[in-house]
Write a protein that holds these residues in place. Structure first.
Motif, short mmCIF file in Angstrom:
data_model
loop_
_atom_site.label_atom_id
_atom_site.label_comp_id
_atom_site.label_asym_id
_atom_site.label_seq_id
_atom_site.Cartn_x
_atom_site.Cartn_y
_atom_site.Cartn_z
N TYR A 184 0.84 -1.19 0.00
CA TYR A 184 0.00 0.00 0.00
C TYR A 184 0.88 1.25 0.00
O TYR A 184 2.07 1.19 0.26
N ARG A 185 0.25 2.38 -0.31
CA ARG A 185 0.95 3.65 -0.17
C ARG A 185 1.36 3.88 1.29
O ARG A 185 0.87 3.20 2.20
N GLU A 186 2.19 4.89 1.51
CA GLU A 186 2.65 5.18 2.86
C GLU A 186 1.48 5.54 3.79
O GLU A 186 1.51 5.24 4.99
N ASP A 187 0.42 6.14 3.22
CA ASP A 187 -0.73 6.52 4.06
C ASP A 187 -1.73 5.38 4.24
O ASP A 187 -2.80 5.56 4.82
N GLY A 188 -1.40 4.19 3.72
CA GLY A 188 -2.25 3.03 3.89
C GLY A 188 -3.29 2.83 2.82
O GLY A 188 -4.05 1.85 2.87
N SER A 189 -3.34 3.70 1.84
CA SER A 189 -4.35 3.59 0.79
C SER A 189 -3.83 2.79 -0.40
O SER A 189 -2.63 2.55 -0.53
N SER A 190 -4.74 2.38 -1.27
CA SER A 190 -4.39 1.74 -2.52
C SER A 190 -5.17 2.41 -3.65
O SER A 190 -6.32 2.81 -3.46
N ALA A 191 -4.53 2.49 -4.80
CA ALA A 191 -5.19 3.09 -5.97
C ALA A 191 -5.94 2.05 -6.79
O ALA A 191 -6.57 2.41 -7.79
#
Length: 370
Positions: free
Chosen positions: A117-124
């Motif tokens: 995941y991204r550093e902020d915990g999200s996924s695109a």
């Protein structure tokens, strides 16, 4: 508006990968969307599939992608639409290692590369309406498109065959960089490489560039030993045929080896390497056989010979500098990475995984029919 993509999804540990539809969100300011031309398969992808590396599932693997930029955010530096890029590992850009141009030792390397995941915990990325881990090594390039950060996209010259350059983002820069950046042998130094996969054979090619002599490849598979000799090794031996591999290497190198690159991660080979090194010798540890592998090393040998034992991640490279350098070497005929490659269509991804695992292919690259 989301981009429609085909991805190879690992739904559960131990399962085959399966092709499915996915939707990839538009780039954020520091991101770019890349149409993948080719993506290498690395041993790390296999370890995640088999549950030997702690990554979440479902996940889209792949971390040796290359392709053409099709969309960019507002803050991606000098990268533009239609640029050719090689995708590499992700780093945070702000820790002390990143600020010192050592991004391979980023304090958040594990989170940003294995976390999915991204550093902020999200996924695109979403599959069937559900978010999946779509940022493996910041790219998840087993897909027709990959959304990546500006930090793990490296622009390369437009005349190079972009579909075969992806492995420079991980395996090949690891092998070459271990020699050129980490161990830095002098011309005429003796050099031994344990393992004749993509990483090991890249190290062989780099040792040839330096002018090491002898260059000894230790590899059990005969075809890989033969290729190693063609790529620059002066001697190739089967370690299984040697009663005492340390003694044999010392004999071949006039009493002790100057530098050894171990790509196997096998404790017995690491122990043998320490014994085989000469005065002031250097050992670069690249491979990892398992998360809990332990080697017993001779303290007397390390102290009395003044040895250096160095762990090496991603070839100690700064990808923005090192990858274009390797591309230039390839285009000049000095780093023939094409000799390592076998191509598979994305629909053959599980066959390509099997070929990698069995040693039938050194560096499989997945390509896309459209």
């Amino acid at each position: 508006m989301a981009t429609e993509a085909i991805v190879a999804l690992l739904s559960a540990i131990g399962e085959p990968l399966r092709l499915t539809n996915a939707q990839i969100a538009d780039p954020r300011a520091d991101e770019l969307l890349v149409k993948i031309a080719g993506t290498g398969i690395c041993h790390t992808d296999l370890t995640v599939q088999h549950g030997r590396f702690p990554s979440p599932v479902p996940i889209i693997l792949g971390h040796e992608g290359s392709g053409v930029v099709v969309a960019v955010g507002d803050d991606v530096g000098d990268i533009a639409v239609d640029d050719n890029v090689v995708l590499t590992f992700m780093s945070c850009g702000v820790c002390s290692s990143c600020r010192s141009d050592d991004p391979a030792y980023c304090e958040k390397f594990g989170q940003l590369n294995m976390g999915g995941y991204r550093e902020d915990g999200s996924s695109a990325t979403c599959c069937n309406g559900h978010e999946v881990a779509g940022h493996f090594f910041g790219q998840s390039s087993f897909a027709t498109y990959a959304l990546v950060n500006r930090r793990n996209a490296v622009k390369v010259r437009p005349d190079a065959p972009i579909h075969m350059l992806g492995p420079l983002g991980c395996g090949l820069q690891t092998g070459a960089g271990t020699i050129l950046n980490a161990l830095k042998p002098e011309k005429g130094s003796s050099c031994v490489i344990f393992g004749g996969g993509g990483v090991g054979l890249s190290a062989v090619m780099a040792a040839r560039l330096v002018g090491c002599d002898p260059i000894i490849l230790c590899e059990p598979v005969e075809s890989r030993r033969a290729l190693g000799l063609e790529l620059g090794a002066t001697i190739a031996i089967d370690p299984r045929a040697e009663g005492d591999i340390s003694a044999r290497l010392m004999e071949l190198c006039g009493g002790g080896v100057d530098v050894i690159c171990d790509t196997t991660g096998i404790p017995a080979m690491i122990e043998a390497a320490v014994q085989a090194l000469g005065i002031g010798g250097k050992l670069g540890l690249v491979g990892m056989n398992s998360m809990d592998a332990m080697a017993t090393l001779s303290v007397v040998s390390i102290l009395s010979k003044g040895l250096t034992i160095k762990g090496v991640i991603e070839g100690d490279s700064n990808p923005r500098i090192f990858i274009p350098y390797l591309v230039d070497l390839f285009m000049a005929g000095e780093f023939p990475l094409d000799r390592l490659i076998s191509f598979f269509d994305i629909s053959q991804i599980n066959e390509a995984f099997a070929a990698q695992e069995k040693g039938a292919a050194i560096k499989p690259i997945l390509t896309f029919a459209s």
